[in-house]
Design a protein around this motif. Structure first.
Motif, PDB file in Angstrom:
ATOM      1  N   VAL A 120      -1.753   6.972  22.840  1.00 31.67           N
ATOM      2  CA  VAL A 120      -0.209   7.711  23.352  1.00 31.67           C
ATOM      3  C   VAL A 120      -0.066   5.589  22.502  1.00 31.67           C
ATOM      4  O   VAL A 120      -0.391   4.573  22.419  1.00 31.67           O
ATOM      5  CB  VAL A 120      -0.533   7.560  24.407  1.00 31.67           C
ATOM      6  CG1 VAL A 120       0.934   7.783  24.855  1.00 31.67           C
ATOM      7  CG2 VAL A 120      -0.727   8.713  25.276  1.00 31.67           C
ATOM      8  N   LYS A 121       1.158   6.479  22.144  1.00 30.61           N
ATOM      9  CA  LYS A 121       1.609   5.204  21.656  1.00 30.61           C
ATOM     10  C   LYS A 121       1.876   3.551  22.425  1.00 30.61           C
ATOM     11  O   LYS A 121       1.972   2.754  21.579  1.00 30.61           O
ATOM     12  CB  LYS A 121       3.465   5.339  20.623  1.00 30.61           C
ATOM     13  CG  LYS A 121       3.737   6.214  20.070  1.00 30.61           C
ATOM     14  CD  LYS A 121       4.630   6.318  19.887  1.00 30.61           C
ATOM     15  CE  LYS A 121       6.186   5.327  19.263  1.00 30.61           C
ATOM     16  NZ  LYS A 121       7.019   4.872  18.790  1.00 30.61           N
ATOM     17  N   THR A 133      -4.253   6.296  26.421  1.00 33.66           N
ATOM     18  CA  THR A 133      -5.352   7.374  26.318  1.00 33.66           C
ATOM     19  C   THR A 133      -5.414   8.681  26.907  1.00 33.66           C
ATOM     20  O   THR A 133      -5.275   7.808  28.666  1.00 33.66           O
ATOM     21  CB  THR A 133      -6.723   6.327  25.677  1.00 33.66           C
ATOM     22  OG1 THR A 133      -6.546   5.486  24.956  1.00 33.66           O
ATOM     23  CG2 THR A 133      -8.129   8.171  25.207  1.00 33.66           C
ATOM     24  N   ILE A 134      -5.114   9.472  26.670  1.00 36.84           N
ATOM     25  CA  ILE A 134      -5.242  10.493  27.208  1.00 36.84           C
ATOM     26  C   ILE A 134      -6.060  11.439  27.667  1.00 36.84           C
ATOM     27  O   ILE A 134      -6.713  11.559  26.136  1.00 36.84           O
ATOM     28  CB  ILE A 134      -3.727  11.631  27.393  1.00 36.84           C
ATOM     29  CG1 ILE A 134      -2.877  10.896  27.656  1.00 36.84           C
ATOM     30  CG2 ILE A 134      -4.230  12.705  28.231  1.00 36.84           C
ATOM     31  CD1 ILE A 134      -1.370  11.659  26.796  1.00 36.84           C
ATOM     32  N   PHE A 174       2.675  13.293  21.835  1.00 34.98           N
ATOM     33  CA  PHE A 174       1.936  11.675  22.126  1.00 34.98           C
ATOM     34  C   PHE A 174       1.669  10.567  20.711  1.00 34.98           C
ATOM     35  O   PHE A 174       1.677  10.092  21.090  1.00 34.98           O
ATOM     36  CB  PHE A 174       0.888  11.456  22.353  1.00 34.98           C
ATOM     37  CG  PHE A 174       1.136  12.154  23.808  1.00 34.98           C
ATOM     38  CD1 PHE A 174       1.664  11.854  25.141  1.00 34.98           C
ATOM     39  CD2 PHE A 174       0.366  12.992  24.692  1.00 34.98           C
ATOM     40  CE1 PHE A 174       2.111  12.077  26.335  1.00 34.98           C
ATOM     41  CE2 PHE A 174       0.512  13.942  25.836  1.00 34.98           C
ATOM     42  CZ  PHE A 174       1.867  13.167  26.832  1.00 34.98           C
ATOM     43  N   ALA A 175       1.988  11.552  19.229  1.00 35.93           N
ATOM     44  CA  ALA A 175       2.119  10.703  18.248  1.00 35.93           C
ATOM     45  C   ALA A 175       3.013  10.138  18.086  1.00 35.93           C
ATOM     46  O   ALA A 175       3.764   9.165  17.496  1.00 35.93           O
ATOM     47  CB  ALA A 175       1.877  11.218  17.089  1.00 35.93           C
ATOM     48  N   LEU A 176       4.828  10.770  18.792  1.00 33.10           N
ATOM     49  CA  LEU A 176       5.767  10.020  18.565  1.00 33.10           C
ATOM     50  C   LEU A 176       6.548   9.542  19.310  1.00 33.10           C
ATOM     51  O   LEU A 176       7.185   8.553  19.136  1.00 33.10           O
ATOM     52  CB  LEU A 176       6.798  11.558  18.327  1.00 33.10           C
ATOM     53  CG  LEU A 176       6.149  12.360  16.841  1.00 33.10           C
ATOM     54  CD1 LEU A 176       7.222  13.442  16.813  1.00 33.10           C
ATOM     55  CD2 LEU A 176       6.198  11.420  15.737  1.00 33.10           C
ATOM     56  N   GLU A 215       7.969   8.763  27.876  1.00 33.16           N
ATOM     57  CA  GLU A 215       9.335   9.225  27.324  1.00 33.16           C
ATOM     58  C   GLU A 215       8.703  10.738  27.474  1.00 33.16           C
ATOM     59  O   GLU A 215       9.593  11.111  27.071  1.00 33.16           O
ATOM     60  CB  GLU A 215       9.636   8.336  25.667  1.00 33.16           C
ATOM     61  CG  GLU A 215       9.739   6.938  25.716  1.00 33.16           C
ATOM     62  CD  GLU A 215       8.983   6.391  24.004  1.00 33.16           C
ATOM     63  OE1 GLU A 215      10.773   6.025  23.783  1.00 33.16           O
ATOM     64  OE2 GLU A 215       8.466   6.898  23.387  1.00 33.16           O
ATOM     65  N   ALA A 216       7.813  10.789  27.364  1.00 33.68           N
ATOM     66  CA  ALA A 216       7.602  12.557  26.807  1.00 33.68           C
ATOM     67  C   ALA A 216       7.853  12.736  28.241  1.00 33.68           C
ATOM     68  O   ALA A 216       8.444  14.076  28.717  1.00 33.68           O
ATOM     69  CB  ALA A 216       6.200  12.687  26.760  1.00 33.68           C
TER      70      ALA A 216
END
Length: 166
Positions: free
Chosen positions: A124-125, A129-130, A158-160, A165-166
């Protein structure tokens, strides 16, 4: 006659059995009823042996061609399912995975078929890590495909953006 014919067509084991109705009746309604009930052919008495044998041979050829087409179709479907299983297996992350002060290790044993569970490690940004595990075992190919798409969408999300934020 017609009752037996209908039962043969209803039964899974005899559904595809080629059936010739051999009878003395040449009534159009009787012929129509027999064909509607599932007869492949209708021959009236007296029977010409050569014509009877020619029709039986023709039905055998048709049946053999149907079986050959079915076999080819099943082979193509099996190959497609094998390819889908390879695509799913290629999506598995390499293990062990190290992240800060922890690690994930284990043995991944793909089922060899489309389906099963989906496992992934998603960075994740915000430097987190998920660990993702989607349980779709036993729910069929459609569920496996939806789970695979869900995994891909989560990776894109999660790349964005960060987890908060998600």
């Amino acid at each position: 006659g017609l009752g037996v014919l209908r039962r043969l067509r209803y039964d899974e084991e005899t559904r595809e059995l080629p059936i010739v109705v051999l009878t003395a009746s040449a009534e159009p309604d009787h012929i129509d009823a027999a064909l509607q009930a599932g007869a492949n052919d209708y021959i009236t008495k007296p029977v010409n042996g050569k014509i009877l044998m020619a029709r039986v041979r023709a039905m055998i050829r048709v049946d053999q061609n149907r079986e050959a087409r079915s076999s080819r179709s099943n082979s193509a479907l099996f190959e497609e399912l094998q390819e889908a299983a390879r695509v799913q297996q290629a999506q598995l992350p390499p293990v062990p995975v190290e992240h800060q002060d922890w690690s994930i290790t284990g043995a991944l044993s793909p089922s060899g078929q489309v389906g099963g569970d989906i496992f992934d490690i998603i960075p994740v940004k915000d430097n987190r890590t998920i660990a993702l595990l989607l349980d779709v075992s036993g729910h069929g190919t459609a569920s496996a495909l939806v789970a695979s798409e869900t995994r891909a969408e989560l990776r894109n999300l999660f790349a964005l953006m960060s987890l908060s934020e998600a």
